[in-house]
Design a protein around this motif. Sequence first.
Motif, PDB file in Angstrom:
ATOM      1  N   SER A   6       0.861  -1.000  -0.012  1.00 49.02           N
ATOM      2  CA  SER A   6      -0.006   0.416  -0.102  1.00 49.02           C
ATOM      3  C   SER A   6       0.803   0.959  -0.135  1.00 49.02           C
ATOM      4  O   SER A   6       2.198   0.955   0.250  1.00 49.02           O
ATOM      5  CB  SER A   6      -0.980   0.002   1.468  1.00 49.02           C
ATOM      6  OG  SER A   6      -1.961   1.143   1.365  1.00 49.02           O
ATOM      7  N   GLY A   7       0.013   2.570   0.114  1.00 50.57           N
ATOM      8  CA  GLY A   7       0.185   3.527  -0.965  1.00 50.57           C
ATOM      9  C   GLY A   7       0.987   4.586   1.150  1.00 50.57           C
ATOM     10  O   GLY A   7       0.499   4.063   1.682  1.00 50.57           O
ATOM     11  N   LEU A   8       2.164   4.619   0.858  1.00 46.91           N
ATOM     12  CA  LEU A   8       2.203   5.893   2.509  1.00 46.91           C
ATOM     13  C   LEU A   8       1.492   7.197   2.229  1.00 46.91           C
ATOM     14  O   LEU A   8       2.100   7.978   1.931  1.00 46.91           O
ATOM     15  CB  LEU A   8       4.166   5.648   2.841  1.00 46.91           C
ATOM     16  CG  LEU A   8       4.938   6.577   3.940  1.00 46.91           C
ATOM     17  CD1 LEU A   8       3.898   5.961   5.439  1.00 46.91           C
ATOM     18  CD2 LEU A   8       5.931   7.099   3.509  1.00 46.91           C
ATOM     19  N   ASP A   9       1.144   7.451   3.386  1.00 43.15           N
ATOM     20  CA  ASP A   9       0.616   8.575   3.761  1.00 43.15           C
ATOM     21  C   ASP A   9       0.770   9.341   4.900  1.00 43.15           C
ATOM     22  O   ASP A   9       1.191   8.708   5.793  1.00 43.15           O
ATOM     23  CB  ASP A   9      -1.387   8.647   4.111  1.00 43.15           C
ATOM     24  CG  ASP A   9      -1.401   9.785   4.815  1.00 43.15           C
ATOM     25  OD1 ASP A   9      -0.774  10.551   4.712  1.00 43.15           O
ATOM     26  OD2 ASP A   9      -2.986   9.740   5.269  1.00 43.15           O
ATOM     27  N   PRO A  10       1.909   9.848   4.906  1.00 48.03           N
ATOM     28  CA  PRO A  10       2.774  10.401   6.323  1.00 48.03           C
ATOM     29  C   PRO A  10       2.002  10.689   6.983  1.00 48.03           C
ATOM     30  O   PRO A  10       2.422  10.911   8.378  1.00 48.03           O
ATOM     31  CB  PRO A  10       3.510  11.701   5.552  1.00 48.03           C
ATOM     32  CG  PRO A  10       3.203  11.536   4.414  1.00 48.03           C
ATOM     33  CD  PRO A  10       2.318  11.460   3.546  1.00 48.03           C
ATOM     34  N   SER A  11       0.309  11.562   7.307  1.00 47.06           N
ATOM     35  CA  SER A  11       0.372  11.876   7.800  1.00 47.06           C
ATOM     36  C   SER A  11      -0.814  10.556   8.890  1.00 47.06           C
ATOM     37  O   SER A  11      -1.324  11.023  10.060  1.00 47.06           O
ATOM     38  CB  SER A  11      -1.544  12.218   7.527  1.00 47.06           C
ATOM     39  OG  SER A  11      -2.946  12.026   6.757  1.00 47.06           O
ATOM     40  N   ALA A  12      -0.231   9.292   8.747  1.00 45.36           N
ATOM     41  CA  ALA A  12      -0.935   8.240   9.103  1.00 45.36           C
ATOM     42  C   ALA A  12      -2.398   8.065   8.798  1.00 45.36           C
ATOM     43  O   ALA A  12      -3.017   6.865   9.560  1.00 45.36           O
ATOM     44  CB  ALA A  12      -0.431   7.805   9.882  1.00 45.36           C
ATOM     45  N   GLY A  13      -3.443   9.166   8.530  1.00 50.40           N
ATOM     46  CA  GLY A  13      -4.741   8.870   8.479  1.00 50.40           C
ATOM     47  C   GLY A  13      -5.688   7.449   7.647  1.00 50.40           C
ATOM     48  O   GLY A  13      -6.245   6.876   8.079  1.00 50.40           O
ATOM     49  N   ALA A  14      -4.973   7.030   6.665  1.00 47.28           N
ATOM     50  CA  ALA A  14      -4.764   6.353   5.725  1.00 47.28           C
ATOM     51  C   ALA A  14      -3.632   5.815   5.506  1.00 47.28           C
ATOM     52  O   ALA A  14      -2.670   5.910   6.029  1.00 47.28           O
ATOM     53  CB  ALA A  14      -5.726   7.232   3.795  1.00 47.28           C
ATOM     54  N   GLY A  15      -3.919   4.858   4.224  1.00 51.03           N
ATOM     55  CA  GLY A  15      -1.992   4.418   3.328  1.00 51.03           C
ATOM     56  C   GLY A  15      -0.781   3.370   4.273  1.00 51.03           C
ATOM     57  O   GLY A  15      -2.576   2.586   5.189  1.00 51.03           O
ATOM     58  N   ILE A  16      -0.406   2.721   4.327  1.00 55.21           N
ATOM     59  CA  ILE A  16      -0.309   1.429   5.110  1.00 55.21           C
ATOM     60  C   ILE A  16      -0.072   1.712   6.568  1.00 55.21           C
ATOM     61  O   ILE A  16       0.395   0.967   7.025  1.00 55.21           O
ATOM     62  CB  ILE A  16       1.378   0.744   4.313  1.00 55.21           C
ATOM     63  CG1 ILE A  16       1.675  -0.430   4.736  1.00 55.21           C
ATOM     64  CG2 ILE A  16       2.331   2.502   4.583  1.00 55.21           C
ATOM     65  CD1 ILE A  16       3.299  -0.591   4.231  1.00 55.21           C
ATOM     66  N   LEU A  17      -0.203   3.133   7.173  1.00 50.50           N
ATOM     67  CA  LEU A  17       0.361   3.104   8.561  1.00 50.50           C
ATOM     68  C   LEU A  17      -0.852   3.181   8.622  1.00 50.50           C
ATOM     69  O   LEU A  17      -1.022   1.996  10.333  1.00 50.50           O
ATOM     70  CB  LEU A  17       0.769   4.202   8.535  1.00 50.50           C
ATOM     71  CG  LEU A  17       2.112   4.870   8.183  1.00 50.50           C
ATOM     72  CD1 LEU A  17       2.460   6.484   8.964  1.00 50.50           C
ATOM     73  CD2 LEU A  17       3.056   4.104   9.027  1.00 50.50           C
ATOM     74  N   GLN A  18      -2.196   2.618   7.616  1.00 51.89           N
ATOM     75  CA  GLN A  18      -3.263   2.908   8.790  1.00 51.89           C
ATOM     76  C   GLN A  18      -3.911   1.127   8.918  1.00 51.89           C
ATOM     77  O   GLN A  18      -4.424   0.835   9.166  1.00 51.89           O
ATOM     78  CB  GLN A  18      -4.542   3.902   8.501  1.00 51.89           C
ATOM     79  CG  GLN A  18      -5.955   3.193   7.791  1.00 51.89           C
ATOM     80  CD  GLN A  18      -5.628   3.644   9.919  1.00 51.89           C
ATOM     81  OE1 GLN A  18      -6.844   2.996  10.704  1.00 51.89           O
ATOM     82  NE2 GLN A  18      -6.192   5.106  10.437  1.00 51.89           N
ATOM     83  N   ASP A  19      -3.339  -0.048   7.687  1.00 51.02           N
ATOM     84  CA  ASP A  19      -3.951  -0.635   7.622  1.00 51.02           C
ATOM     85  C   ASP A  19      -2.705  -1.220   8.577  1.00 51.02           C
ATOM     86  O   ASP A  19      -3.403  -2.583   9.086  1.00 51.02           O
ATOM     87  CB  ASP A  19      -2.520  -1.504   6.001  1.00 51.02           C
ATOM     88  CG  ASP A  19      -3.162  -0.595   5.024  1.00 51.02           C
ATOM     89  OD1 ASP A  19      -4.660  -0.448   4.791  1.00 51.02           O
ATOM     90  OD2 ASP A  19      -2.961  -0.543   3.972  1.00 51.02           O
ATOM     91  N   VAL A  20      -1.402  -1.122   8.604  1.00 48.63           N
ATOM     92  CA  VAL A  20      -1.161  -1.695   9.846  1.00 48.63           C
ATOM     93  C   VAL A  20      -1.788  -1.421  11.379  1.00 48.63           C
ATOM     94  O   VAL A  20      -1.983  -2.521  12.318  1.00 48.63           O
ATOM     95  CB  VAL A  20       0.350  -1.717  10.318  1.00 48.63           C
ATOM     96  CG1 VAL A  20       1.426  -2.135  11.124  1.00 48.63           C
ATOM     97  CG2 VAL A  20       1.164  -1.571   9.006  1.00 48.63           C
ATOM     98  N   LYS A  21      -1.861  -0.894  11.403  1.00 47.11           N
ATOM     99  CA  LYS A  21      -3.327  -0.145  12.552  1.00 47.11           C
ATOM    100  C   LYS A  21      -3.782  -1.208  13.125  1.00 47.11           C
ATOM    101  O   LYS A  21      -3.769  -1.306  14.383  1.00 47.11           O
ATOM    102  CB  LYS A  21      -2.792   1.348  12.913  1.00 47.11           C
ATOM    103  CG  LYS A  21      -1.184   2.210  13.191  1.00 47.11           C
ATOM    104  CD  LYS A  21      -2.566   3.351  13.698  1.00 47.11           C
ATOM    105  CE  LYS A  21      -2.710   4.362  12.582  1.00 47.11           C
ATOM    106  NZ  LYS A  21      -3.148   6.318  12.988  1.00 47.11           N
ATOM    107  N   THR A  22      -4.415  -1.218  11.829  1.00 46.49           N
ATOM    108  CA  THR A  22      -6.130  -2.168  11.409  1.00 46.49           C
ATOM    109  C   THR A  22      -5.695  -3.580  11.824  1.00 46.49           C
ATOM    110  O   THR A  22      -6.646  -3.862  12.820  1.00 46.49           O
ATOM    111  CB  THR A  22      -6.558  -1.605  11.390  1.00 46.49           C
ATOM    112  OG1 THR A  22      -7.513  -0.135  10.770  1.00 46.49           O
ATOM    113  CG2 THR A  22      -7.939  -2.167  10.991  1.00 46.49           C
ATOM    114  N   LEU A  23      -4.660  -3.936  11.725  1.00 44.58           N
ATOM    115  CA  LEU A  23      -4.646  -5.378  11.381  1.00 44.58           C
ATOM    116  C   LEU A  23      -4.219  -5.580  12.658  1.00 44.58           C
ATOM    117  O   LEU A  23      -4.224  -7.008  13.502  1.00 44.58           O
ATOM    118  CB  LEU A  23      -4.120  -6.035  10.150  1.00 44.58           C
ATOM    119  CG  LEU A  23      -3.996  -5.490   9.508  1.00 44.58           C
ATOM    120  CD1 LEU A  23      -3.319  -5.869   7.987  1.00 44.58           C
ATOM    121  CD2 LEU A  23      -5.193  -6.648   8.471  1.00 44.58           C
TER     122      LEU A  23
END
Length: 398
Positions: A6-23
Amino acid sequence: MVLVVSGLDPSAGAGILQDVKTLSALGVKTHGVISALTVQNEERVFSVSFRDWEEMRKEVEVLSPPKTIKIGLVLPKVVKRLKEMFPDSIIVWNVVLESSSGFKFQDPEEVKKFTKYADYVVLNSKEARRIGEQENFIITGGHEEGDRIRVKYRDLVFETPRVPGEFHGTGCAFSSAVAGFLALNYPVEEAIRSAMDLLRKILERSSRVVETEKLLRDWHKYDVLNTLDEILPEFLEIGPFTVPEVGQNISYALPWAQSEFEVGKFPGRIRLKEGKAVAVSCASFKDKSHTARMTVALMRFYPHLRCTTNVKYKKEYVERAKRKGLKVYRYDRSEEPEEVQKKEGQSMVWMVEQAILKLKSPPDIIYDEGWWGKEAMIRVFGRNPKEVLGKIKLMLEE
């Protein structure tokens, strides 16, 4: 295991950071490969640059074969490459044609060529209409009107109450949750239902962006109460030597506590009955407590000191604490201002503030020798109940 591409959203609202948080909220092991770099914040996307498949492939092929692959913002052909590399993996592709601020990421016609390579394609109703609805689409209705959110999969329609507000990252969180539940062997219908329920709970705790991390606060609540209940037998064992006439409490605060109702404690306190210490109830965030108020007051200066208990006063306890190197402060209740004496609970706060002012460092113990209508008392402070218990044992040992 879930592989997130997934893409990197620096704000962490979406993208790979959000994906990892949810999982992570599902306790699912996750590997990740960044497929796109974006310049964006919580309000707007400014640019995107997609990574080349050959560069990504080198990162993917050294990882363990995933059970489920969650794909976010990628060049559409990457979906085909991943299916070829992992034909037995379940692929969940969250298509993102454009951002909520209107930035165009993908061409609908190009996306359409590759949707067949995903087992499930998650997209909103507007995107589905532009691409053309297909059998493997999970279509979200967050963009539609009404007080309920509808998600459609084939002939099935799932509903959940709408959480008021606009949130950045709902598509990423929902599709990641679907992928996570599929990795936990849920049938797809149950994965959708469970993902909707999880997202609703996340949004109820969120503001403007999807703040999945706040779910961990529920774990902290469990941990605080569980820690208190687990250590209670040790406090009861020494209770005949430590429980004062007014009863004893052990207060253990949440890391962000600002009121006594964000502090775990024992409602009804620990009491002595026929010479034995007994707890009136198990640990809870309910009820008021002097030690809870003292904990919150101390945390304003030293947020890592989250636990307080009160111990019956004995001069020898204080002397042993001093000899063993604990920082001890004697509080004189006769010096309390009249306005402090009159206000319920204010004495505890004032007491902590005076100790910090005089010691210039965190106190281990604050004690007073009593006053009119007030029992003499020792208060013990520490990072957690185990540390507080250790300090009490130092006072009890000859």
